[in-house]
Design an enzyme around this catalytic site. Sequence first.
Site, PDB file in Angstrom:
ATOM      1  N   GLU A 163      -8.657   0.842  -1.300  1.00  0.00           N
ATOM      2  CA  GLU A 163      -9.266   0.965   0.034  1.00  0.00           C
ATOM      3  C   GLU A 163      -9.889   2.334   0.287  1.00  0.00           C
ATOM      4  OE1 GLU A 163      -8.208   0.236   4.769  1.00  0.00           O
ATOM      5  OE2 GLU A 163      -6.831  -0.439   3.213  1.00  0.00           O
ATOM      6  N   LYS A 180      -7.798  -5.735   5.393  1.00  0.00           N
ATOM      7  CA  LYS A 180      -6.774  -6.375   6.224  1.00  0.00           C
ATOM      8  C   LYS A 180      -6.855  -7.872   5.983  1.00  0.00           C
ATOM      9  CE  LYS A 180      -4.552  -4.406   8.521  1.00  0.00           C
ATOM     10  NZ  LYS A 180      -3.201  -3.848   8.256  1.00  0.00           N
TER      11      LYS A 180
END
Length: 412
Positions: free
Chosen positions: A217, A233
């Site tokens: 990420e 997410k």
Amino acid sequence: MPAAPTRCAGRLRERDRLRWRVGDPGDPAALLAELLAAHGLPVGELTRLGARPARHDPGTVCGAAVFVSAAAGARLVGAPTGAASPAPAVPDLVAVVYEHARDGSGPPPPPAPFSGGPRDAAVGEGDAPGTGAAAAGWRLGDWVESWSPAAHAAAVERARAAIGRGDVYQVNVVGHASARYAGDPLPALARLAALPGARYGGVLSGPGWAVGCASPETLVEVSAGRVRTRPIKGTRPATAAGRRELLASPKERAEHVMIVDLARNDLARLARTGSVRVDELYGIRRWCDLWQAESTVSAVLDDGMGLPELLRAVCPGGSVTGAPKLAALEQIAALEPVGRGASMGALGWIGPDHLDLGLTIRTAAADAERLHLWAGGGITWGSDPHAEVAEAAAKAAPLRARLAGNAVTPPG
């Protein structure tokens, strides 16, 4: 060195360093900017990154490996820093400035992280020897959870209660585990960089501590006057059915969009008016044996934005706090009995032509006696406590396997 120029691998040596812990005097963002500016990096005006071609001549500064803990990020925004770290030997801010080695001098070998050596070092994938399961003298004990599955599920229920009261819309809940080891932990941590999807794979180490990252990420990236973040997410097993389920889940999509909106708000604090955009929404990416949903949000940097302003806008990362961010951090401090330590912070590279910091999910740390690992997930009103506990375990499993020297399922 996560996000360091690949062309410079093996050609760098340390020039300077900074270490800071919560409780030390000074503002961590200002101290970091001061150090980097003293070595000619344009961190006072980030639109200047890349304004001139980066130099790779001997003796010139290539850039700096930078680590910012979740506690330091909370401190930057005036939020509670949470429970004490279970690995207090790891500083909350580390910066290691590297220069190109002069012809014939070569970089010195990185110090053994537990030898009491004089300085920090960063290594990337392949820099550490003995990466197989039979690395000499390496033994990893059983993992001991800081809370039981029942206690984890109870924390999820408390988070749901806070959401029901309207205290917060979403909150990330993270658990911790540790295991005793024997031998040098640096090769084991370096193995994490080879995990499939580890965009920010590498190790940062110093006397008595080390951090190994396998994060997919992007917390924040700056180049050519543009700032980007790529929040992740939403998680499912990396099967055809798991992909379909992740794409079709209204709960996962709502949770994801909420964090994308938070990312848009974070970047708006740094951006020229009207320049924030969502370049990609809810793309599906693979990390080890998991599908994850990722979006890309970007903006044109406004003039006058420096590194302190950037860090205060994006730290701690919204995908590991929740929304609203300050309210979520208050919930995290109340819910989590063990500090986030080296996890859920930032690790990456700041150079003269780009800044690239990954969010330290999928991250482990070593102190003199134990390895430490953290995993969790975002909680919404629709979360099932037992499913959240299982998701955290699924995220930790590939790291546990690789730290032990076992094989991990390759991408299919």
